[in-house]
Design a protein around this motif. Structure first.
Motif, PDB file in Angstrom:
ATOM      1  N   THR A 124       0.852  -1.179   0.000  1.00  0.00           N
ATOM      2  CA  THR A 124       0.000   0.000   0.000  1.00  0.00           C
ATOM      3  C   THR A 124       0.891   1.233   0.000  1.00  0.00           C
ATOM      4  N   LYS A 126       2.748   4.474   0.865  1.00  0.00           N
ATOM      5  CA  LYS A 126       2.870   5.095   2.182  1.00  0.00           C
ATOM      6  C   LYS A 126       1.966   6.310   2.310  1.00  0.00           C
ATOM      7  N   ALA A 128      -0.795   6.832   1.102  1.00  0.00           N
ATOM      8  CA  ALA A 128      -2.224   6.524   1.166  1.00  0.00           C
ATOM      9  C   ALA A 128      -2.732   6.644   2.599  1.00  0.00           C
ATOM     10  N   CYS A 129      -1.803   6.680   3.558  1.00  0.00           N
ATOM     11  CA  CYS A 129      -2.170   6.894   4.964  1.00  0.00           C
ATOM     12  C   CYS A 129      -2.604   8.345   5.127  1.00  0.00           C
ATOM     13  N   ALA A 130      -3.873   8.565   5.490  1.00  0.00           N
ATOM     14  CA  ALA A 130      -4.427   9.920   5.543  1.00  0.00           C
ATOM     15  C   ALA A 130      -3.655  10.817   6.503  1.00  0.00           C
ATOM     16  N   ARG A 131      -3.284  10.285   7.650  1.00  0.00           N
ATOM     17  CA  ARG A 131      -2.583  11.096   8.647  1.00  0.00           C
ATOM     18  C   ARG A 131      -1.214  11.535   8.138  1.00  0.00           C
ATOM     19  N   LEU A 132      -0.472  10.597   7.524  1.00  0.00           N
ATOM     20  CA  LEU A 132       0.844  10.928   6.982  1.00  0.00           C
ATOM     21  C   LEU A 132       0.708  11.901   5.819  1.00  0.00           C
ATOM     22  N   ASP A 160       7.372   5.202  14.945  1.00  0.00           N
ATOM     23  CA  ASP A 160       6.170   4.920  14.156  1.00  0.00           C
ATOM     24  C   ASP A 160       6.528   4.906  12.672  1.00  0.00           C
ATOM     25  N   MET A 162       4.932   3.995  10.155  1.00  0.00           N
ATOM     26  CA  MET A 162       3.838   4.395   9.277  1.00  0.00           C
ATOM     27  C   MET A 162       3.750   5.911   9.106  1.00  0.00           C
ATOM     28  N   MET A 163       4.459   6.647   9.949  1.00  0.00           N
ATOM     29  CA  MET A 163       4.486   8.105   9.835  1.00  0.00           C
ATOM     30  C   MET A 163       5.829   8.591   9.308  1.00  0.00           C
TER      31      MET A 163
END
Length: 204
Positions: A124, A126, A128-132, A160, A162-163
């Motif tokens: 996926t 990276k 695509a993560c709304a917060r990032l 983290d 993902m961030m």
């Protein structure tokens, strides 16, 4: 339990044997019975040996790293001590152990195979993560460069993954979204090293 060991499993079994582990302990780490381990260690097996072609990418944990983690856990070492020997972040070791059974159930070969399975799955994006994506967009609008953003994310979200996102991924997202004059302007920014203007949409 597997009875047809790969080259890597045989090598792991022999290294663990040289470190003093019992056949049963080695079997748990390698993923086979102690009888199979005995044959592998003594080189008694006549079966053809296959090799696992997958190799972790640069900076990823290798099978040897996972072997050291399993041995450290067996000896009761802290994550800090294990990470120090490997030259890795403590968070890398703690996530590796937590995601593969915890201290009491970590197995080097099993963890390595799980990593291989994850590496082969479709990724996926990276951003695509709304917060990032929201954080990256905010800093781009403030005229931060993708390099500055990548560095700041590593500092603020060290634990983290993902961030965190590389500057290459941010540039790629800009080009995917950019069209016409914007695309040409982004190219000029890359050539000159200037910050790229942020008028793109959030990646989906």
């Amino acid at each position: 339990m597997a009875t047809h060991l790969t080259v890597e499993q045989r090598q792991l079994a022999r290294r663990l044997s040289a470190r003093g582990l019992s056949l049963r302990e080695i079997g748990r780490q390698v993923g086979c019975s102690h009888e199979v381990v005995r044959a592998a260690v003594r080189r008694e097996s006549k079966r053809p040996v296959r090799s696992d072609p997958w190799k972790p990418g640069p900076g990823r944990l290798t099978l040897a790293d996972r072997e050291e983690i399993s041995l450290g856990l067996r000896d009761g070492d802290s994550f800090t001590a294990i990470a120090g020997r490997l030259g890795k972040a403590v968070s890398t070791v703690s996530r590796e152990v937590a995601g593969n059974g915890g201290r009491g159930d970590y197995r080097a070969w099993r963890a390595h195979q799980r990593a291989r399975e994850r590496a082969r799955r479709p990724k996926t994006p990276k951003l695509a993560c709304a917060r990032l994506a929201a954080q990256v967009c905010q800093w781009l609008q403030e005229w931060w460069s993708p390099q500055q953003i990548a560095s700041r994310l590593r500092m603020e979200f060290a634990d983290d993954p993902m961030m965190q996102v590389s500057h290459e991924t941010t540039y790629q997202a800009l080009f995917v979204q950019g069209r016409g004059e914007l695309r040409r302007e982004l190219a000029r920014c890359l050539r000159t090293g200037r910050d790229a203007p942020m008028v793109v949409k959030r990646p989906v």
